[in-house]
Design a protein around this motif. Structure first.
Motif, short mmCIF file in Angstrom:
data_model
loop_
_atom_site.label_atom_id
_atom_site.label_comp_id
_atom_site.label_asym_id
_atom_site.label_seq_id
_atom_site.Cartn_x
_atom_site.Cartn_y
_atom_site.Cartn_z
N THR A 79 1.09 -1.10 0.00
CA THR A 79 -0.03 0.24 0.13
C THR A 79 1.13 1.13 -0.04
OG1 THR A 79 0.20 0.29 2.43
CG2 THR A 79 -2.06 -1.32 1.09
N TYR A 80 0.69 2.03 -1.21
CA TYR A 80 1.52 3.50 -1.18
C TYR A 80 0.26 5.01 -0.81
CZ TYR A 80 4.26 -0.17 -2.53
OH TYR A 80 4.99 -1.21 -2.97
N PRO A 81 0.25 5.14 0.72
CA PRO A 81 -0.71 6.02 0.39
C PRO A 81 -0.43 7.19 -0.37
CG PRO A 81 -0.37 4.66 2.62
CD PRO A 81 0.62 4.70 1.79
N SER A 82 0.90 7.50 -0.33
CA SER A 82 1.15 9.05 -1.25
C SER A 82 1.13 8.63 -2.23
CB SER A 82 2.84 9.19 -0.73
OG SER A 82 3.80 8.10 -0.89
N LYS A 83 1.31 7.80 -3.19
CA LYS A 83 0.73 7.70 -4.19
C LYS A 83 -0.35 6.59 -4.19
CE LYS A 83 5.68 7.91 -5.70
NZ LYS A 83 6.50 9.16 -6.65
N ASP A 84 -1.25 6.30 -4.11
CA ASP A 84 -2.58 5.43 -4.41
C ASP A 84 -3.92 5.87 -4.28
OD1 ASP A 84 -0.82 4.17 -5.70
OD2 ASP A 84 -1.24 2.24 -4.00
N GLY A 85 -4.45 5.58 -4.80
CA GLY A 85 -5.40 6.51 -4.12
C GLY A 85 -6.90 6.76 -5.27
N GLY A 86 -7.79 7.21 -4.82
CA GLY A 86 -9.17 7.77 -5.71
C GLY A 86 -9.37 9.09 -5.43
N GLY A 87 -9.88 9.64 -7.04
CA GLY A 87 -10.68 11.13 -6.51
C GLY A 87 -11.23 11.45 -8.33
N ALA A 88 -11.94 12.82 -8.08
CA ALA A 88 -12.35 13.33 -9.23
C ALA A 88 -11.33 14.12 -10.84
CB ALA A 88 -13.13 14.54 -9.47
N VAL A 89 -12.00 13.37 -11.98
CA VAL A 89 -11.03 13.36 -13.00
C VAL A 89 -10.65 14.76 -13.29
CG1 VAL A 89 -11.21 12.81 -15.29
CG2 VAL A 89 -12.80 11.46 -14.14
N SER A 90 -9.10 15.56 -12.96
CA SER A 90 -8.52 16.67 -13.10
C SER A 90 -7.00 16.25 -13.52
CB SER A 90 -8.92 16.87 -11.74
OG SER A 90 -7.75 16.48 -10.82
N ASP A 91 -6.96 17.15 -14.08
CA ASP A 91 -5.55 17.07 -14.17
C ASP A 91 -4.60 17.47 -13.31
OD1 ASP A 91 -3.87 17.50 -16.74
OD2 ASP A 91 -2.90 19.74 -15.49
N GLY A 92 -5.02 17.50 -11.89
CA GLY A 92 -3.93 17.72 -10.19
C GLY A 92 -3.91 16.56 -10.49
N LEU A 93 -4.59 15.75 -10.81
CA LEU A 93 -4.41 13.83 -10.10
C LEU A 93 -4.66 13.64 -8.52
CD1 LEU A 93 -1.99 12.53 -12.91
CD2 LEU A 93 -3.86 12.73 -12.57
N GLN A 94 -5.46 14.57 -8.09
CA GLN A 94 -4.95 14.20 -6.62
C GLN A 94 -6.25 13.36 -6.13
OE1 GLN A 94 -6.96 17.26 -8.66
NE2 GLN A 94 -6.22 19.39 -7.95
N THR A 95 -5.26 12.58 -5.00
CA THR A 95 -6.06 11.18 -4.32
C THR A 95 -6.69 11.63 -2.90
OG1 THR A 95 -4.27 11.36 -2.96
CG2 THR A 95 -4.53 9.99 -5.03
N LEU A 96 -7.95 11.86 -3.00
CA LEU A 96 -9.44 12.16 -2.17
C LEU A 96 -9.48 11.10 -1.49
CD1 LEU A 96 -10.98 14.39 -4.44
CD2 LEU A 96 -9.21 14.99 -3.38
N ILE A 97 -9.76 9.58 -2.24
CA ILE A 97 -9.40 8.85 -1.53
C ILE A 97 -9.00 7.75 -1.23
CG2 ILE A 97 -11.80 6.63 -1.67
CD1 ILE A 97 -12.77 9.01 -4.08
#
Length: 242
Positions: free
Chosen positions: A54-72
């Motif tokens: 598990t890579y909390p700083s790398k993996d996750g999910g979020g809205a479709v955006s250019d910034g690739l933010q991981t909100l989940i």
């Protein structure tokens, strides 16, 4: 004695340029393509599987955006949720060939896409909107690397269940991304994972991937099916080289 010393100095002066010339140059670092495929010398290609770490700083999910933010964030029990599907193999070859080797004919997939297309294996659906799906594999697919900017029409709020949902064009800039031949995808079976798969970073043994999936929550509304193919989320996952 002085004469011998001068002769020694002259010999050293003449030899020094030769020594510098003969010194091996540092090897060039591997290219993106070589890191992805192992290079032309790897005739069997380079195979990647979903990381069990598990890579909390790398993996996750979020809205479709250019910034690739991981909100989940990735759940701590992700391995239990996904089951034995981790061992699906994705192999990239330097000549552009691409293969997918499923586990017992099953792959990790988006539940909505798999349900609508009859691939879903009942009882494997989970709260992440993912499931196991029947998939025969790909033995002679192709992959293509892109670096140009691209635009996708997306549902802007992943939780939007209205019909029609709020949509908009999202522009992605400065990304390396992959597209695949018909029927091929990476890394989760979904119509949106057949192109615009962003490789955030690739090393000798790790690959960090961002990709879009469609999980429109208003699909059962009157007219909602027309929007089922639009991306709602960006997922980010880590892969390991075998």
């Amino acid at each position: 004695m002085k004469k011998k010393f001068m002769i020694s100095c002259m010999i050293m002066a003449l030899a020094l340029p030769l020594l510098i010339t003969c010194k091996k140059e540092d090897p060039e670092p591997p290219t993106f393509e070589e890191l992805l495929t192992g290079g032309a010398s790897e005739t069997n290609g380079k195979t990647w599987v979903l990381s069990k770490g598990t890579y909390p700083s790398k993996d996750g999910g979020g809205a479709v955006s250019d910034g690739l933010q991981t909100l989940i964030p990735i759940p701590a029990d992700i391995q239990t949720i996904l089951g034995n599907i981790y061992d699906t193999e994705f192999t990239f070859f330097s000549d552009g060939k691409y293969t997918i080797t499923p586990v017992d004919g099953k792959v990790l997939a988006a539940t909505l896409y798999s349900t609508l297309n009859g691939f879903v294996i009942d009882g494997t659906q989970n709260a992440l909107g993912l499931c196991h799906a029947n998939f025969a594999g790909i033995t002679n697919g192709t992959w293509t690397l892109h670096e140009e900017n691209f635009t996708v029409n997306a549902i802007l709020n992943p939780l939007d269940a209205t019909t029609p949902p709020g949509q908009g064009n999202v522009v992605f800039t400065g990304k390396k991304w992959l597209s695949f031949s018909t029927g091929a995808y990476f890394p989760i079976l979904d119509a949106n994972a057949m192109s615009h798969v962003i490789i955030k970073e690739v090393t000798e043994d790790k690959m960090y991937v961002a990709f879009m999936v469609g999980m429109y929550q208003g699909v059962m509304n009157p007219g909602g099916l027309a929007f089922a193919g639009l991306p709602t989320h960006i997922f980010q996952l880590t892969f390991e080289a075998l």
